[in-house]
Scaffold this motif. Structure first.
Motif, PDB file in Angstrom:
ATOM      1  N   GLU A  44      -6.392 -29.561  44.553  1.00 10.58           N
ATOM      2  CA  GLU A  44      -7.593 -28.741  44.779  1.00 10.58           C
ATOM      3  C   GLU A  44      -7.717 -27.651  43.719  1.00 10.58           C
ATOM      4  O   GLU A  44      -8.808 -27.420  43.192  1.00 10.58           O
ATOM      5  N   ARG A  45      -6.607 -26.989  43.393  1.00  7.82           N
ATOM      6  CA  ARG A  45      -6.645 -25.930  42.371  1.00  7.82           C
ATOM      7  C   ARG A  45      -7.060 -26.484  41.015  1.00  7.82           C
ATOM      8  O   ARG A  45      -7.860 -25.874  40.301  1.00  7.82           O
ATOM      9  N   LEU A  46      -6.523 -27.655  40.657  1.00  5.64           N
ATOM     10  CA  LEU A  46      -6.890 -28.227  39.363  1.00  5.64           C
ATOM     11  C   LEU A  46      -8.352 -28.650  39.351  1.00  5.64           C
ATOM     12  O   LEU A  46      -9.066 -28.390  38.378  1.00  5.64           O
ATOM     13  N   PHE A  47      -8.829 -29.273  40.416  1.00  3.77           N
ATOM     14  CA  PHE A  47     -10.243 -29.642  40.492  1.00  3.77           C
ATOM     15  C   PHE A  47     -11.117 -28.399  40.327  1.00  3.77           C
ATOM     16  O   PHE A  47     -12.106 -28.421  39.592  1.00  3.77           O
ATOM     17  N   ARG A  91     -14.537 -25.533  23.701  1.00  3.16           N
ATOM     18  CA  ARG A  91     -13.238 -25.128  24.237  1.00  3.16           C
ATOM     19  C   ARG A  91     -12.408 -26.370  24.498  1.00  3.16           C
ATOM     20  O   ARG A  91     -12.941 -27.412  24.877  1.00  3.16           O
ATOM     21  N   TYR A  92     -11.116 -26.224  24.300  1.00  7.17           N
ATOM     22  CA  TYR A  92     -10.226 -27.344  24.598  1.00  7.17           C
ATOM     23  C   TYR A  92      -9.150 -26.888  25.562  1.00  7.17           C
ATOM     24  O   TYR A  92      -8.819 -25.704  25.661  1.00  7.17           O
ATOM     25  N   TYR A  93      -8.616 -27.842  26.286  1.00  5.10           N
ATOM     26  CA  TYR A  93      -7.626 -27.591  27.321  1.00  5.10           C
ATOM     27  C   TYR A  93      -6.496 -28.594  27.142  1.00  5.10           C
ATOM     28  O   TYR A  93      -6.754 -29.784  26.944  1.00  5.10           O
ATOM     29  N   ILE A  94      -5.274 -28.104  27.218  1.00  2.00           N
ATOM     30  CA  ILE A  94      -4.115 -28.974  27.119  1.00  2.00           C
ATOM     31  C   ILE A  94      -3.521 -29.087  28.520  1.00  2.00           C
ATOM     32  O   ILE A  94      -3.090 -28.087  29.103  1.00  2.00           O
ATOM     33  N   LEU A  95      -3.555 -30.300  29.050  1.00  2.00           N
ATOM     34  CA  LEU A  95      -3.056 -30.543  30.395  1.00  2.00           C
ATOM     35  C   LEU A  95      -1.625 -31.056  30.324  1.00  2.00           C
ATOM     36  O   LEU A  95      -1.330 -31.979  29.557  1.00  2.00           O
TER      37      LEU A  95
END
Length: 87
Positions: free
Chosen positions: A74-77, A30-34
């Protein structure tokens, strides 16, 4: 806020792409684009900074309250942890 200090495992790779950071979990494929802000946080994580250090740095860089920044970090972590992008 807990002061999570995390490690990026060897099966997670990332690269800069225009104004984003692309993070790939090779195990899950899986990949994630930040976006720019999440990319800012990711770069700090890869440099070994913990949650509270990231919040402090963002407070100096961004025009937002410390409470808002803290909640966002916190949400991103939490999201990165659920995606198994660090340990």
């Amino acid at each position: 806020m807990t002061d999570r200090r995390v490690k990026i495992p060897p099966f997670v790779i990332s690269t800069e792409l225009e104004d984003s950071v692309v993070v790939v979990n090779l195990n899950s494929k899986r990949y994630y684009i930040l976006n720019d802000t999440a990319g800012f946080i990711w770069r700090r994580i890869t440099e070994g900074e913990g949650e509270s250090e990231i919040v402090e740095r963002m407070f100096l860089e961004y025009d937002a309250t410390k409470d808002h920044i803290t909640a966002s970090v916190e949400r991103l972590f939490d999201a990165l942890e659920r995606a198994e992008l660090f340990v």
